[in-house]
Design a protein around this motif. Sequence first.
Motif: not given
Lengths: 212, 250
Positions: A33, A176, A179-181, A183-185, A187-189, A191-192
């Motif tokens: 991340l 965005i 920025l940190p958010p 990274a999360f979004l 990686l989440g997508l 992974l999905g």
Amino acid sequence: MPSDQPTALERFINGILPENPIYRQLLGMCPVLAVTNGMKPAMTMAAATAFVLICANVMVSLIRGLLKPHLRILVFTLTIATFVTIADRLLAAYVYDMSKQLGPYVPLIIVNCIIISRCEICASKQGAGVAIADAFGMSLGFALALASIATVREILGSGTWLGLPVLPAGWPGWGIMVLPPGAFLTLGLLLGMAEWASQRRAAVKRQGGGTR
Amino acid sequence: MGEPEAGGGEAPGRGHALAMDTLATLILIFVGAALINNFVLHYFVGICPFLGVSRRVDTAFGMGCAVTFVISIAALLNWTFTYFVLRPGAPLPAWVWAAAGGDPATQVDLSVLSYIIYIFVIASSVQLVEMYVRKFFPPLYRSFGVYLPLITTNCAILFACLEIMKHMQDPTKVWGLHEALALAVGGGIGFTLAISLMAGIREELDLCEVPRPLKGAGIALIVAGIMAMAFMGFTGVDKGVHAALSALLR
């Protein structure tokens, strides 16, 4: 006992996709991340992690006869910390700017679960040859995962890839994503998507299973 | 990186004002570590327990408390090591160097050893805390005993120690123990806050229909992304806190 362990080739291939450390095992998420807002830091991080993983795997494999069960995690950690110090000094000496940019995430390789888990699962049980193959496979899998996330984030975030412009100059750049958010979004997508692909494959083959 | 700029400049030199200034610095460091640069949502450290142990609020809160506890102890021990042994210009190696007949003008810098020492101190303090808690506080041990051994490989602990080390490299401006502990406790409380909020959201998510491929880690990461956006709203709060504090303490 050693006969039912995977061979070197199996270890190597397993690390790349079937047991990919990020997408299949969800290990070592912090660097994934933190350093993937561009290809260059991501690849530097992948190289540093690969160096530490290979050296630590070989070292642990060579001393596996001396390990005491209750002290082994401590020995793994101290071995890894030594190689991380070497990698950190090398980065600071040869690519100073990149070392500054990666900041605390280079020393944080010490607590990267991938390396400890490889020492525990493979290197402390098998010989140096298998350990090298395993470390190369895992490093390659880790680098691929980092590259996939960094590609999405850098192209959407700044319209470049490895610093080269790929999108038209009018691209606004989705702030965005760097920025940190973002990274999360991302990686989440991703992974999905990986999960979706493996579920499709499983449905086609009509057999369940997989590592997770 | 985004650490709040320590200490206002306008201390008039009196002891009282100096104490007030120290207090303001501590509050700024604490707020900075807990909210503005939240360990999980801004620096991405401690993601593994954040995803792995956030299914129920009570276990998540237990994990957060265990991390806060260990992070404070590790910061205390590692600050001591850094101050006396590891930082550039530390007293102990300089004394040994002089006693061994070295040139006293040379500055001894052992900071290359810091990673090995830190991880050793963290691993052994986790072991000690585990044994101590098991012996003297059995109920507490039962409530977070499972998570204690996992904390050794929790990046948040090492990250806090590295942040403290970063502020001890310049011999003219070395962080004291109180500043190190403010960062550690702030970081631990920020971690507890983030993981408890996450667990609350995931408990509700269990009742929703999530697309099958996103179940588990996928949706958790997307929720974390939205939480990170919310926490970005704290950016710049440190200036307001600083202004309010200097008005209050004048």
